[in-house]
Write an enzyme that holds these catalytic residues in place. Structure first.
Site, mmCIF file in Angstrom:
data_model
loop_
_atom_site.group_PDB
_atom_site.id
_atom_site.type_symbol
_atom_site.label_atom_id
_atom_site.label_comp_id
_atom_site.label_asym_id
_atom_site.label_seq_id
_atom_site.Cartn_x
_atom_site.Cartn_y
_atom_site.Cartn_z
ATOM 1 N N PRO A 286 0.858 -1.196 0.000
ATOM 2 C CA PRO A 286 0.000 0.000 0.000
ATOM 3 C C PRO A 286 0.888 1.237 0.000
ATOM 4 O O PRO A 286 1.771 1.376 0.846
ATOM 5 C CB PRO A 286 -0.777 -0.134 1.318
ATOM 6 C CG PRO A 286 0.087 -0.981 2.195
ATOM 7 C CD PRO A 286 0.832 -1.900 1.283
ATOM 8 N N CYS B 21 3.395 3.427 8.925
ATOM 9 C CA CYS B 21 3.660 4.629 8.123
ATOM 10 C C CYS B 21 4.163 5.768 9.007
ATOM 11 O O CYS B 21 3.552 6.084 10.024
ATOM 12 C CB CYS B 21 2.393 5.050 7.387
ATOM 13 S SG CYS B 21 2.646 6.491 6.330
ATOM 14 N N HIS C 23 7.862 -4.315 8.020
ATOM 15 C CA HIS C 23 8.833 -3.499 7.292
ATOM 16 C C HIS C 23 10.113 -3.545 8.115
ATOM 17 O O HIS C 23 10.149 -3.060 9.243
ATOM 18 C CB HIS C 23 8.313 -2.064 7.159
ATOM 19 C CG HIS C 23 9.179 -1.197 6.290
ATOM 20 N ND1 HIS C 23 8.675 -0.156 5.557
ATOM 21 C CD2 HIS C 23 10.510 -1.219 6.030
ATOM 22 C CE1 HIS C 23 9.656 0.429 4.880
ATOM 23 N NE2 HIS C 23 10.780 -0.203 5.168
#
Length: 334
Positions: free
Chosen positions: A17, A100, A171
């Site tokens: 995304p 994020c 991540h």
């Protein structure tokens, strides 16, 4: 109880995304290149859906399946309602953004900053799982700011597992919420793939997907062969989408299709024509196609033609024709 999702096997290779990038036009284009990989929406905030009524943000074409939605938020009840809306829209997975580092995300108290509030994350995920039948997953970093990843990540994954989450995208970089821009947070903090593999050994019941720094399918395959359950590719798949042509064969073991980049362009014509007929602009679609011939003869002329002409008033499929004419046959046939 979660029902079996079509996304389970597709999770082996997914496209990340990416805010302002992986919109519905991008995903439809990527689906012309791979039928197997799991596609993710750009992050959709729960407040926008629940309080703002922005249901259009959930729009997608059924041809995009398998496709998952990523939600951003930090209010359990709001996230639960947003998850219900996403399930009703037809998504096969709902993912919570805990990774994020952008300023917009920090100011909204969601994204990577939530790694500092594991109890709140647990409440959010529990509420989301209670609200829907499709799988709820999470995407996190290995840590943020001064956190020590080898201490924090095991504790965080243990918390996630206790909420009933079975799939986690990691991540493999720490996020620095102060001092680094979002772009720098994708490049500066060192990758730690080894830690993610250690977490797979420590939490064998969790399906772990590695994100960060993977640029080729050979690299992705190596991570899968080493024991991880999935690999997520982001910018590499966007800037050089042609690599997705081999995903079904290299990652999923499908028979070679011999599909070419030109085939993918031709497959986009009806979609683009429909978009234009509805009042859309050509550039809204073709901006995601600029990198299709990356590294091949004529790639610069292809990009220049689309970049300079697709945004003009009344631009239509003839611009696509001109861009194709700028390419030698060797590039079109591969």
């Amino acid at each position: 109880m979660e029902r079996k999702s079509q996304n389970t096997l597709a999770w082996r290779l997914s496209c990340a995304p990416m805010m302002d990038w992986t919109d519905r036009h991008c995903r439809f284009f990527h689906r012309q290149l791979t039928s197997r990989a799991l596609l993710y929406t750009e992050m959709v905030t729960a407040p926008a859906l629940v309080r703002g009524g922005a249901v259009h943000l959930l729009a997608f074409d059924p041809a995009e399946h398998p496709v998952a939605v990523q939600l951003g938020g930090s209010d359990p009840s709001e996230l639960a309602e947003a998850a219900r809306m996403a399930e009703a829209a037809g998504y096969g997975e709902v993912n919570l953004n805990i990774g994020c580092p952008s300023d917009r995300v920090k100011s909204g108290c969601f994204g990577a900053v939530l790694m500092k509030q594991p109890a709140l994350v647990a409440d959010c995920l529990a509420a989301m799982r209670e609200a829907v039948n499709v799988p709820v997953t999470a995407k996190c970093r290995i840590g943020v700011d001064d956190q020590e990843p080898r201490e924090v990540l095991p504790q965080f994954l243990e918390m996630l597992e206790k909420t009933g989450i079975t799939r986690v995208i990691v991540h493999a970089r720490k996020a620095w919420l102060q001092g680094l821009s979002p772009k720098e947070n994708r490049e500066v903090p060192p990758l730690d793939y080894g830690l993610v593999h250690e977490m797979k050994a420590a939490f064998p019941r969790l399906q772990l997907c590695l994100n960060g720094g993977i640029t080729t399918l050979d690299e992705a395959r190596a991570q899968l062969d080493a024991g991880l359950d999935g690999v997520m590719i982001g910018r590499a798949a966007y800037h050089d989408p042609g690599l997705l042509l081999e995903v079904d064969e290299v990652i999923f073991g499908a028979a070679p299709t011999r599909r070419t980049r030109r085939d993918a362009v031709e497959a986009m014509r009806p979609y683009i024509a429909s978009h234009l007929a509805e009042g859309g602009k050509l550039a809204q679609v073709t901006r995601h196609m600029l990198g299709l011939f990356q590294g091949r003869p004529g790639a610069r002329a292809w990009r220049r033609t689309l970049s300079e002409q697709a945004h003009r008033d009344g631009a239509g499929l003839e611009v696509l024709d001109r861009a194709l004419e700028a390419l030698p046959e060797a590039s079109l046939a591969a």
